[in-house]
Design a protein around this motif. Structure first.
Motif, PDB file in Angstrom:
ATOM      1  N   GLY A  30       0.790  -1.228   0.000  1.00  0.00           N
ATOM      2  CA  GLY A  30       0.000   0.000   0.000  1.00  0.00           C
ATOM      3  C   GLY A  30       0.818   1.272   0.000  1.00  0.00           C
ATOM      4  N   LYS A  31       2.144   1.135  -0.106  1.00  0.00           N
ATOM      5  CA  LYS A  31       3.012   2.313  -0.079  1.00  0.00           C
ATOM      6  C   LYS A  31       3.796   2.417  -1.387  1.00  0.00           C
ATOM      7  CE  LYS A  31       3.532   2.075   4.927  1.00  0.00           C
ATOM      8  NZ  LYS A  31       4.476   1.913   6.053  1.00  0.00           N
ATOM      9  N   PRO A  32       4.141   3.643  -1.776  1.00  0.00           N
ATOM     10  CA  PRO A  32       4.912   3.799  -3.022  1.00  0.00           C
ATOM     11  C   PRO A  32       6.368   3.424  -2.820  1.00  0.00           C
ATOM     12  CG  PRO A  32       4.570   5.938  -1.994  1.00  0.00           C
ATOM     13  CD  PRO A  32       3.799   4.943  -1.171  1.00  0.00           C
ATOM     14  N   GLY A  33       6.978   2.982  -3.902  1.00  0.00           N
ATOM     15  CA  GLY A  33       8.402   2.684  -3.885  1.00  0.00           C
ATOM     16  C   GLY A  33       9.025   3.052  -5.220  1.00  0.00           C
ATOM     17  N   GLU A  34      10.325   2.863  -5.336  1.00  0.00           N
ATOM     18  CA  GLU A  34      11.007   3.177  -6.594  1.00  0.00           C
ATOM     19  C   GLU A  34      12.385   2.534  -6.593  1.00  0.00           C
ATOM     20  OE1 GLU A  34      11.045   7.432  -6.482  1.00  0.00           O
ATOM     21  OE2 GLU A  34      12.798   7.531  -5.155  1.00  0.00           O
ATOM     22  N   PHE A  35      12.902   2.313  -7.784  1.00  0.00           N
ATOM     23  CA  PHE A  35      14.298   1.901  -7.924  1.00  0.00           C
ATOM     24  C   PHE A  35      14.959   2.815  -8.954  1.00  0.00           C
ATOM     25  CE2 PHE A  35      11.876  -0.773 -10.843  1.00  0.00           C
ATOM     26  CZ  PHE A  35      12.584  -0.689 -12.034  1.00  0.00           C
ATOM     27  N   VAL A  36      16.296   2.860  -8.921  1.00  0.00           N
ATOM     28  CA  VAL A  36      17.054   3.792  -9.756  1.00  0.00           C
ATOM     29  C   VAL A  36      17.643   3.057 -10.950  1.00  0.00           C
ATOM     30  CG1 VAL A  36      19.045   5.341  -9.832  1.00  0.00           C
ATOM     31  CG2 VAL A  36      17.576   5.283  -7.795  1.00  0.00           C
ATOM     32  N   VAL A  37      17.482   3.649 -12.127  1.00  0.00           N
ATOM     33  CA  VAL A  37      18.105   3.135 -13.349  1.00  0.00           C
ATOM     34  C   VAL A  37      19.090   4.188 -13.855  1.00  0.00           C
ATOM     35  CG1 VAL A  37      17.751   2.408 -15.743  1.00  0.00           C
ATOM     36  CG2 VAL A  37      16.131   1.699 -13.963  1.00  0.00           C
ATOM     37  N   LYS A  38      20.356   3.768 -13.996  1.00  0.00           N
ATOM     38  CA  LYS A  38      21.383   4.655 -14.551  1.00  0.00           C
ATOM     39  C   LYS A  38      21.725   4.193 -15.965  1.00  0.00           C
ATOM     40  CE  LYS A  38      23.463   6.035 -10.161  1.00  0.00           C
ATOM     41  NZ  LYS A  38      24.707   6.099  -9.357  1.00  0.00           N
ATOM     42  N   ILE A  39      21.875   5.174 -16.850  1.00  0.00           N
ATOM     43  CA  ILE A  39      22.094   4.866 -18.274  1.00  0.00           C
ATOM     44  C   ILE A  39      23.368   5.553 -18.754  1.00  0.00           C
ATOM     45  CG2 ILE A  39      21.169   5.177 -20.602  1.00  0.00           C
ATOM     46  CD1 ILE A  39      18.366   5.052 -19.342  1.00  0.00           C
ATOM     47  N   GLU A  40      24.243   4.744 -19.301  1.00  0.00           N
ATOM     48  CA  GLU A  40      25.401   5.293 -20.012  1.00  0.00           C
ATOM     49  C   GLU A  40      25.052   5.267 -21.503  1.00  0.00           C
ATOM     50  OE1 GLU A  40      30.021   4.145 -21.100  1.00  0.00           O
ATOM     51  OE2 GLU A  40      29.028   3.159 -19.401  1.00  0.00           O
ATOM     52  N   ARG A  41      24.834   6.419 -22.076  1.00  0.00           N
ATOM     53  CA  ARG A  41      24.405   6.499 -23.468  1.00  0.00           C
ATOM     54  C   ARG A  41      25.558   6.116 -24.412  1.00  0.00           C
ATOM     55  NH1 ARG A  41      19.607   9.200 -24.623  1.00  0.00           N
ATOM     56  NH2 ARG A  41      18.469   9.813 -22.723  1.00  0.00           N
ATOM     57  N   LEU A  42      25.221   5.403 -25.483  1.00  0.00           N
ATOM     58  CA  LEU A  42      26.223   4.936 -26.445  1.00  0.00           C
ATOM     59  C   LEU A  42      25.877   5.420 -27.849  1.00  0.00           C
ATOM     60  CD1 LEU A  42      26.598   1.212 -25.262  1.00  0.00           C
ATOM     61  CD2 LEU A  42      28.008   3.179 -24.588  1.00  0.00           C
TER      62      LEU A  42
END
Length: 316
Positions: A30-42
């Motif tokens: 019932g609670k919000p969450g999140e995860f982090v995505v890091k992108i190295e652009r090519l």
């Protein structure tokens, strides 16, 4: 004869290197969450990416919507939704991510990544109590308060219980440690009432049952309990006997006085029980009216009553 020129377009194998970092703490139901995505652009790609997550089949009540990484961005936080009734679960590197960019406006090129998630249930049981059959009173045998649990999400371990007594609950003692044992569904809690405990009607007492999941994540279930406490007495009695002996065939009176206790202001019924060996003497029941502190009770002695003292008459 000359052939027309041939154009060959070479596509990159990837438009990004992707790293996904799990949430710093489990996500509660019932609670919000999140995860982090890091992108190295090519390959000089600066456009948008679409992130799509595929959860394992055991991820009940968990949703990760498709997420768009804005053009030029290199780090985003991807929201995770956990339903209020979702069971707890742990997904170790089993959430699959597909990150797709469109190269040259028409070629979709995807890379894969994985992320771990852990969710916690809102509760691991429903707590109820059974009201005692009768009020508790001072005595040598404690009363019993029964607390039950309806287990949820397959949990079979122990629940640590606490019953919150209000400051007004004087003279009531509960055990310092209370628990519902593993694989059990109820506990009988002894309630000790002191001899001088005042009367109390305790309703909607908060009962909490705590589970320390993995020894570090407390899951708290709440319920209610009620019971009533009666005092040992609502008055202290004194009896003044007739000032002189009562002759056979005449009447006398004795005086019963009360010292009211615990704020009681109502009426008292007074009964004196004569020994069965006493013949010819009658003392009727009497009432001390509300807010009064004494009553005079007639003592009737028959003409043929045998003479003799009458001692230690119980008064109730």
């Amino acid at each position: 004869y000359a052939l027309p020129p041939i154009t060959v377009e070479v596509l990159p194998t990837a438009l990004a290197k992707v790293t996904a970092t799990a949430p710093t703490a489990p996500i509660g139901a019932g609670k919000p969450g999140e995860f982090v995505v890091k992108i190295e652009r090519l390959n000089e790609f600066n456009g948008e990416y679409k992130i799509k997550a595929v959860l394992p089949p055991t991820a009940k009540g968990v949703t990760i919507d498709e997420f768009t990484v804005p053009a030029g961005a290199t780090e985003v936080k991807v929201p995770v939704k956990v339903a209020a009734d979702a069971p707890g679960n742990k997904f170790d590197n089993t959430v699959n991510l597909t990150v797709t960019g469109v190269y040259g406006g028409k070629h979709s090129i995807a890379v894969e990544a994985k992320v771990s998630l852990q969710t916690l249930p809102a509760a691991l049981g429903k707590i109820t109590s059974i009201p005692p059959m009768a009020p508790f009173a001072p005595g040598t045998k404690p009363g019993e308060l029964v607390v039950k649990v309806e287990r949820m999400h397959g949990y079979t371990g122990e629940y640590a219980l606490k019953v919150a007594l209000p400051p007004t609950a004087k003279g009531i003692t509960l055990p310092p440690t209370i628990s519902i044992a593993a694989n059990q569904n109820e506990v009988k809690i002894p309630v000790t009432i002191a001899a001088d405990a005042p009367p109390a009607k305790l309703t909607d007492l908060m009962v909490t049952a705590t589970v320390n999941l993995e020894g570090k994540f407390p899951i708290v279930q709440e319920g209610k309990a009620s019971f009533e406490v009666l005092p040992a007495a609502f008055a202290k009695l004194t009896v003044t006997p007739p000032p002189a002996a009562i002759k056979a065939g005449s009447n006398g009176e004795l005086v019963v006085k009360v010292e009211r206790l615990h704020g009681y202001t109502g009426a008292y019924k007074v009964k004196l029980t004569l020994p069965p060996t006493v013949k010819g003497v009658t003392i009727d029941e009497a009432t001390i009216a509300a807010n009064q502190t004494e009553v005079k009770i007639p003592v009737k002695v028959a003409a043929d009553a045998p003479a003799g003292p009458i001692a230690n008459i119980p008064v109730a």
